[in-house]
Motif scaffolding. Structure first.
Motif, PDB file in Angstrom:
ATOM      1  N   UNK A   6       0.882  -1.293  -0.085  1.00  0.00           N
ATOM      2  CA  UNK A   6       0.047   0.084  -0.110  1.00  0.00           C
ATOM      3  C   UNK A   6       0.867   1.187   0.089  1.00  0.00           C
ATOM      4  N   UNK A   7       2.256   1.151   0.224  1.00  0.00           N
ATOM      5  CA  UNK A   7       2.870   2.339   0.061  1.00  0.00           C
ATOM      6  C   UNK A   7       2.903   2.701  -1.488  1.00  0.00           C
ATOM      7  N   UNK A   8       2.858   4.206  -1.750  1.00  0.00           N
ATOM      8  CA  UNK A   8       2.887   4.994  -2.972  1.00  0.00           C
ATOM      9  C   UNK A   8       4.063   4.578  -3.779  1.00  0.00           C
ATOM     10  N   UNK A   9       4.282   4.583  -5.129  1.00  0.00           N
ATOM     11  CA  UNK A   9       5.354   4.283  -5.900  1.00  0.00           C
ATOM     12  C   UNK A   9       6.152   5.266  -5.749  1.00  0.00           C
ATOM     13  N   UNK A  10       5.923   6.602  -5.683  1.00  0.00           N
ATOM     14  CA  UNK A  10       6.730   7.617  -5.312  1.00  0.00           C
ATOM     15  C   UNK A  10       7.634   7.485  -4.027  1.00  0.00           C
ATOM     16  N   UNK A  11       6.741   7.108  -2.891  1.00  0.00           N
ATOM     17  CA  UNK A  11       7.662   6.815  -1.690  1.00  0.00           C
ATOM     18  C   UNK A  11       8.566   5.415  -2.019  1.00  0.00           C
ATOM     19  N   UNK A  12       8.368   4.491  -2.727  1.00  0.00           N
ATOM     20  CA  UNK A  12       9.309   3.436  -2.928  1.00  0.00           C
ATOM     21  C   UNK A  12      10.552   3.908  -3.526  1.00  0.00           C
ATOM     22  N   UNK A  13      10.212   4.941  -4.669  1.00  0.00           N
ATOM     23  CA  UNK A  13      11.250   5.461  -5.486  1.00  0.00           C
ATOM     24  C   UNK A  13      12.197   6.229  -4.521  1.00  0.00           C
ATOM     25  N   UNK A  14      11.562   7.235  -3.777  1.00  0.00           N
ATOM     26  CA  UNK A  14      12.300   7.997  -2.769  1.00  0.00           C
ATOM     27  C   UNK A  14      13.372   7.061  -1.983  1.00  0.00           C
ATOM     28  N   UNK A  15      12.754   6.169  -1.423  1.00  0.00           N
ATOM     29  CA  UNK A  15      13.357   5.038  -0.611  1.00  0.00           C
ATOM     30  C   UNK A  15      14.897   4.598  -1.275  1.00  0.00           C
ATOM     31  N   UNK A  16      14.476   4.239  -2.598  1.00  0.00           N
ATOM     32  CA  UNK A  16      15.930   3.903  -3.491  1.00  0.00           C
ATOM     33  C   UNK A  16      17.061   5.031  -3.747  1.00  0.00           C
ATOM     34  N   UNK A  17      16.323   6.238  -3.725  1.00  0.00           N
ATOM     35  CA  UNK A  17      17.205   7.565  -3.667  1.00  0.00           C
ATOM     36  C   UNK A  17      17.926   7.645  -2.450  1.00  0.00           C
ATOM     37  N   UNK A  18      17.187   7.720  -1.205  1.00  0.00           N
ATOM     38  CA  UNK A  18      17.608   7.872  -0.326  1.00  0.00           C
ATOM     39  C   UNK A  18      18.753   6.793   0.254  1.00  0.00           C
ATOM     40  N   UNK A  19      18.413   5.645  -0.083  1.00  0.00           N
ATOM     41  CA  UNK A  19      19.223   4.550   0.344  1.00  0.00           C
ATOM     42  C   UNK A  19      19.856   3.836  -1.012  1.00  0.00           C
ATOM     43  N   UNK A  20      20.754   4.140  -1.520  1.00  0.00           N
ATOM     44  CA  UNK A  20      21.162   3.947  -2.882  1.00  0.00           C
ATOM     45  C   UNK A  20      21.559   2.376  -2.768  1.00  0.00           C
ATOM     46  N   UNK A  21      22.133   1.818  -1.706  1.00  0.00           N
ATOM     47  CA  UNK A  21      22.473   0.584  -1.389  1.00  0.00           C
ATOM     48  C   UNK A  21      21.259  -0.523  -1.902  1.00  0.00           C
ATOM     49  N   UNK A  22      19.751  -0.114  -1.992  1.00  0.00           N
ATOM     50  CA  UNK A  22      18.775  -0.689  -2.697  1.00  0.00           C
ATOM     51  C   UNK A  22      18.468  -0.085  -3.883  1.00  0.00           C
ATOM     52  N   UNK A  23      18.990   0.816  -4.435  1.00  0.00           N
ATOM     53  CA  UNK A  23      18.213   1.423  -5.579  1.00  0.00           C
ATOM     54  C   UNK A  23      18.158   0.448  -7.086  1.00  0.00           C
ATOM     55  N   UNK A  24      18.914  -0.406  -7.004  1.00  0.00           N
ATOM     56  CA  UNK A  24      18.995  -1.453  -8.190  1.00  0.00           C
ATOM     57  C   UNK A  24      17.630  -2.274  -8.025  1.00  0.00           C
ATOM     58  N   UNK A  25      17.511  -2.933  -6.590  1.00  0.00           N
ATOM     59  CA  UNK A  25      16.356  -3.625  -6.387  1.00  0.00           C
ATOM     60  C   UNK A  25      14.898  -2.887  -6.594  1.00  0.00           C
ATOM     61  N   UNK A  26      15.082  -1.573  -5.991  1.00  0.00           N
ATOM     62  CA  UNK A  26      13.946  -0.675  -6.351  1.00  0.00           C
ATOM     63  C   UNK A  26      13.513  -0.369  -7.781  1.00  0.00           C
ATOM     64  N   UNK A  27      14.363  -0.471  -8.728  1.00  0.00           N
ATOM     65  CA  UNK A  27      14.388  -0.520 -10.074  1.00  0.00           C
ATOM     66  C   UNK A  27      13.491  -1.359 -10.462  1.00  0.00           C
ATOM     67  N   UNK A  28      13.964  -2.681 -10.111  1.00  0.00           N
ATOM     68  CA  UNK A  28      13.366  -4.023 -10.525  1.00  0.00           C
ATOM     69  C   UNK A  28      11.879  -3.990  -9.974  1.00  0.00           C
ATOM     70  N   UNK A  29      11.639  -3.842  -8.669  1.00  0.00           N
ATOM     71  CA  UNK A  29      10.635  -3.759  -7.953  1.00  0.00           C
ATOM     72  C   UNK A  29       9.607  -2.764  -8.497  1.00  0.00           C
ATOM     73  N   UNK A  30       9.818  -1.602  -8.907  1.00  0.00           N
ATOM     74  CA  UNK A  30       9.126  -0.460  -9.699  1.00  0.00           C
ATOM     75  C   UNK A  30       8.736  -0.923 -11.010  1.00  0.00           C
ATOM     76  N   UNK A  31       9.408  -1.530 -11.709  1.00  0.00           N
ATOM     77  CA  UNK A  31       9.328  -2.106 -13.045  1.00  0.00           C
ATOM     78  C   UNK A  31       8.061  -3.218 -12.895  1.00  0.00           C
ATOM     79  N   UNK A  32       8.178  -3.990 -12.007  1.00  0.00           N
ATOM     80  CA  UNK A  32       7.217  -5.219 -11.811  1.00  0.00           C
ATOM     81  C   UNK A  32       5.909  -4.636 -11.417  1.00  0.00           C
ATOM     82  N   UNK A  33       5.900  -3.622 -10.487  1.00  0.00           N
ATOM     83  CA  UNK A  33       4.645  -3.023  -9.974  1.00  0.00           C
ATOM     84  C   UNK A  33       3.842  -2.376 -11.254  1.00  0.00           C
ATOM     85  N   UNK A  34       4.751  -1.308 -12.031  1.00  0.00           N
ATOM     86  CA  UNK A  34       4.326  -0.661 -13.157  1.00  0.00           C
ATOM     87  C   UNK A  34       3.372  -1.742 -14.042  1.00  0.00           C
ATOM     88  N   UNK A  35       4.190  -2.886 -14.404  1.00  0.00           N
ATOM     89  CA  UNK A  35       3.732  -3.744 -15.288  1.00  0.00           C
ATOM     90  C   UNK A  35       2.347  -4.329 -14.974  1.00  0.00           C
TER      91      UNK A  35
END
Length: 376
Positions: A201-230
């Protein structure tokens, strides 16, 4: 006194000569919305307003020489060309209930593929598509990065966390307002560590912001974001355009990247590349995919041909088959003359004539023409 009269005569002659030469005016269209462009507008220029340019291209998407030119001219004017219009018309007539259609733009270096993609991106942005846009793949792979780490979530793959965080900034800059309007949320919980989670239920904007603030997880955020958008697209909650420039770099034999333990990695070992390859699969609907191949994105030893089968090989061809190939040719005679009219109108080209010579020297390739006209 005689010298003064002679000087006056020279000045009068110069003024008459300047008056006789009429600065040409480039053919333009008043249709600023790409949705309104049609076959009658081919070879004409249209202007993109500065706010839209900032929203779409502020963090990538336009070639650097073109950006320098637009800064000089104080406007962003794109020529409407047939390849871009062909894909835009295809998007207008697409049945979005069917799997995403794939288009592949190809052509010689400097033929205008990236600017054709920019025209398509402007159409998609105006039509409320979410843009999953990779401005230029070789930027990910060609330059040595200090921080290349083995992925903690995908065995055998390497992360480029800072580059992934930069891409997430690009994504939210293009789509932040639309995501807020659509209110898209995550479909499940994501656990990053014992203390960090992203609940369902977290907004996708918040998901992306988490990846930006915690670069360690940015690559995983990209993959999750794509799957959620699909998933959201397949559920008819939104439309998405996947646009990747320099697509053939995904299939290069090597990169310049090394992990902390000095191991060289291939493109196929990069998590961001695997996400990009997943993005061009047509396993979702309510969207479309536009890829651009270019010899410039290939290794120096593999630039003899601009044909897709040569640049992406059998592996790449099978990965995106079926797709619709769209060639971006050199400028037509009408386009060539209108571009020169535009340069003369802007006083970028300050000498008339010599068009046959410029045609011969540039082979009517717009990037070469831009470079040749700069010192004239």
């Amino acid at each position: 006194m005689k010298a003064y009269r002679r000087l006056c005569n020279y000045a009068t002659a110069a003024v008459k000569q300047e008056t006789q030469y009429q600065i040409p005016t480039a053919a333009r269209t008043e249709k600023k919305n790409p949705e309104d462009h049609d076959g009658h507008d081919i070879s004409k220029f249209y202007t993109i307003d500065p706010k839209t340019v900032s929203n779409i291209f502020h963090t990538g998407g336009l070639p650097k020489p073109f950006i320098e030119q637009t800064n000089m001219f104080a406007e962003t004017a794109l020529m409407i060309r047939k390849p871009a219009l062909e894909i835009i018309n295809g998007l207008k007539s697409t049945d979005f209930q069917k799997p995403a259609i794939r288009y592949l733009l190809y052509g010689q270096t400097g033929s205008g593929k990236s600017l054709s993609l920019a025209h398509i991106l402007h159409y998609a942005y105006s039509s409320k598509f979410i843009l999953y846009h990779v401005p230029y793949v070789p930027i990910w792979l060609k330059y040595d990065r200090k921080e290349v780490n083995w992925s903690s979530s995908k065995n055998g793959l390497a992360d480029i966390p800072l580059i992934a965080a930069q891409w997430l900034k690009h994504f939210v800059h293009q789509n932040g307002a639309l995501l807020n309007e659509l209110n898209l949320t995550t479909s499940q919980d994501y656990v990053w560590s014992q203390r960090e989670t992203t609940p369902k239920g977290t907004t996708l904007n918040e998901l992306v912001t988490h990846g930006i603030n915690r670069a360690k997880y940015a690559c995983d955020c990209m993959d999750i974001l794509l799957n959620e958008l699909k998933a959201h697209c397949s559920n008819n909650k939104c439309k998405m355009l996947v646009a990747i420039d320099g697509f053939n770099a995904f299939f290069n034999e090597k990169t310049d990247l090394k992990t902390e333990d000095r191991v060289k990695v291939t493109p196929q070992q990069i998590t961001m590349v695997q996400t990009g390859l997943s993005a061009v699969l047509s396993d979702w609907n309510n969207g479309a995919i536009v890829m651009v191949t270019s010899p410039r994105a290939a290794l120096n030893t593999k630039r003899e041909s601009h044909l897709p089968i040569y640049l992406i090989g059998r592996q790449g061809f099978e990965h995106i088959d079926p797709f619709i190939p769209v060639m971006v040719p050199e400028l037509s005679t009408v386009e060539f003359n209108n571009m020169l009219d535009y340069y003369e109108e802007k006083r970028w080209l300050q000498k008339s004539g010599g068009r046959k010579e410029l045609e011969f020297l540039t082979s009517k390739l717009p990037a070469d023409l831009m470079a040749r006209c700069a010192p004239l």
